[in-house]
Design an enzyme around this catalytic site. Structure first.
Site, short mmCIF file in Angstrom:
data_model
loop_
_atom_site.label_atom_id
_atom_site.label_comp_id
_atom_site.label_asym_id
_atom_site.label_seq_id
_atom_site.Cartn_x
_atom_site.Cartn_y
_atom_site.Cartn_z
N HIS A 247 0.82 -1.37 -0.50
CA HIS A 247 -0.25 0.25 0.49
C HIS A 247 0.50 1.03 -0.32
O HIS A 247 0.63 1.94 0.04
CB HIS A 247 -0.57 0.38 1.43
N ASP B 68 -6.91 3.53 9.58
CA ASP B 68 -9.00 3.67 9.10
C ASP B 68 -8.59 2.74 8.05
O ASP B 68 -9.86 2.55 7.48
CB ASP B 68 -8.11 5.10 7.72
N GLU C 260 -11.18 12.89 13.48
CA GLU C 260 -10.94 12.54 12.76
C GLU C 260 -11.78 13.86 11.82
O GLU C 260 -12.75 14.55 12.43
CB GLU C 260 -11.20 12.19 11.27
#
Length: 523
Positions: A92, A158, A269
């Site tokens: 990623h 997340d 957030e």
């Protein structure tokens, strides 16, 4: 056993000879006995960013940490000066950080996935609940296993489909970071294979220099093969809230209010809502119909909005709905737009795995496997207003595709012994993470457009350094850029490299250090 190790050593030697020769002796995927090497594996030249494509000469799919140790001992103890090695978890990364041009990529998901949960009170638990997980395991796998025991890690990212070793090499942040610190602040012990091939178990009290070096160390000092992660009691449900603002200062002050009440709030957030597409994209996983219909363009000028997202855990074991009382009290103190607050209740698993729904939505329309010119910055509170102005001045808000995250963290939740670099403004207890998570659809943004977006990122990052900002998941194209990034921590970082990976074998895709050779006389 001895014969197996002998065969493995011979296979590695043959591979290294092939890699360092001007002729490629191995031309197609083959299995070199117990270590399972693949030659010219194309998948290892690709990552989530789809910006850099550096092909390795071989891929190792290890069957145990001992395989990784064996490989690195051979590489570090030989005169083959060109071979580098990169660990690849869920791939990623954005800018080729897990790639190894003409080197060897170790696919960590090949390690047997092992997750063992130990509950507080058990003989071996030592007073706390924790899980031992292999470095290539995914966080979603750890979540699923720990929930079987009514437990879960305290700090998250997340997106959960990331490897445990990968995020611990970066930091690992999300909306829980203000309360519990990043993921690297919630690790009890590690098994690491250094660049010299040494397999070491380390912790804050055992081989502590290696332990802190590897946490947030960008893969430069060793490869994490096992991590002991602190666990806590998991809630059954989460009350999840979104509130909207049309003024940044009010938005920021309400975020400050929320992080100042960690006994009440479990997650904070925020987003910059810059256009209709961004409003839709970050609402995919929110299971409530938002009646928020802002006018993004009025009187010839662009209008942006802001959204705070926060959550309160619901353990459902109390006679009264304390969580609802908390939400009502917080809402009375907050100054969001009138009537623009939305609340839903979801399972703890669904809340933590919320980005998976957004991923599936993007995949369904072919917008997941596209270039991602992301930029993530740590910004001191004293410079956040200037940074947001800089950001909005440098992007075309009506064309931006993807979310823009912005939320506060607390400096004292980060251990200064780790390798992560925070802004130098020590008097700023509050630090903001700002993430421009842009997607570049090749159909509307070809190669020249992508390069323009990357140039914009460089311009923003360069200008942001004037307010003390630092990159999170950093990427720099020159030694001078890396030296400036680490600043006063550079000497420590370089000394750790010299100690644990003196030949510069590991993580070449980061571009921090050059591969060094050893003389024949030293063998």
């Amino acid at each position: 056993m001895e014969m197996t190790l002998f065969c493995a050593r011979i296979n590695i030697l043959i591979l290294l000879l092939a890699l360092c020769s001007p002729c490629k002796f191995i031309q197609s995927p083959i299995d070199l006995g117990p270590l399972n090497f693949l030659q010219n594996a194309n998948t290892a030249s690709m990552d989530f960013g789809r910006i850099h494509f550096n092909s390795p000469s071989a891929v190792l799919r290890p069957k145990s940490p001992e395989d990784i140790s064996l490989l690195l001992r051979f590489v570090s103890g030989s005169s083959f000066s060109k071979v580098t090695v990169a660990a690849r978890g869920a791939a990623h990364s954005i800018y080729g950080q897990a790639q190894a041009l003409d080197g060897i990529v170790i696919e960590m998901d090949a390690l047997p996935s092992s997750i063992r949960v130990h509950r507080k009170g058990e003989a071996e638990a030592d007073g706390v609940s924790y899980a031992d997980a292999s470095g290539g395991a995914l966080w979603v796998e750890l979540l699923e296993e720990s929930l079987k025991h009514g437990l879960a890690p305290r700090s998250w990212t997340d997106y959960l489909y990331l490897s445990i070793g990968g995020t611990l090499s970066i930091g690992g942040i999300s909306g829980q970071t203000f309360k519990y610190g990043p993921q690297i602040s919630n690790v009890l012990q590690l098994d690491v294979v250094t660049g010299k091939g040494e397999a070491i178990t380390c912790s804050p009290t055992k081989s502590s220099e290696l332990f802190y070096s590897v946490l947030g160390g960008l893969g430069q000092f060793g490869i994490i093969t096992r991590a002991r992660i602190l666990l806590q009691e998991a809630p059954e449900k989460v009350k999840w809230v979104r509130a909207f603002y049309d003024d940044f200062q009010t938005f920021a002050e309400d975020q400050d209010l929320l992080i100042s009440t960690p006994d009440l709030v479990d997650y904070v957030e925020g987003f910059i809502v810059i256009n209709e597409q961004s409003l839709k994209s970050f609402s995919t996983a929110f299971p409530a119909h938002l009646h928020f219909a802002p006018k993004f363009h009025s009187e010839g000028s662009s209008k942006v909005y802001y959204c705070i997202e926060y959550a309160v855990h619901d353990h459902s074991s109390k006679d009264i709905d304390t969580e609802q009382v908390v939400l009502e009290e917080l809402s009375r103190q907050m100054r969001h737009l009138p009537s623009q607050v939305y609340t839903v209740e979801v399972s703890y698993y669904d809340f933590l795995n919320r980005v998976r729904m957004e991923e599936l939505s993007l995949r369904s329309v072919g917008l997941w496997e596209v270039p991602h010119p992301w930029l993530n910055m740590f910004v001191p509170k004293s410079g956040i207003n200037e940074f947001v102005d800089l950001l909005l001045e440098n992007i075309a808000t009506e064309e931006f595709e993807g979310p823009v995250l912005i939320y506060p963290l607390l400096r004292d939740k980060w251990d200064a012994n780790t390798s992560v670099v925070l802004p130098d403004a020590d008097d700023d207890q509050v630090i903001y993470i700002v993430g421009m998570l842009r997607s570049a659809n090749p159909a509307s943004c070809p190669a020249a457009c992508l390069q323009s977006l990357l140039q914009t990122n460089r311009r923003i990052a360069g200008a942001a350094s004037r307010v003390g900002a630092k990159q999170y998941i950093p990427h720099h194209s020159s030694p001078a850029g890396w030296s400036e990034h680490f600043g006063r921590q550079w000497d420590r970082f370089a000394a750790r490299k010299a100690r644990f990976d003196p030949l510069g074998i590991l993580a070449p895709g980061q571009g921090i250090f050059s591969r060094r050779s050893i003389s024949i006389s030293s063998l």
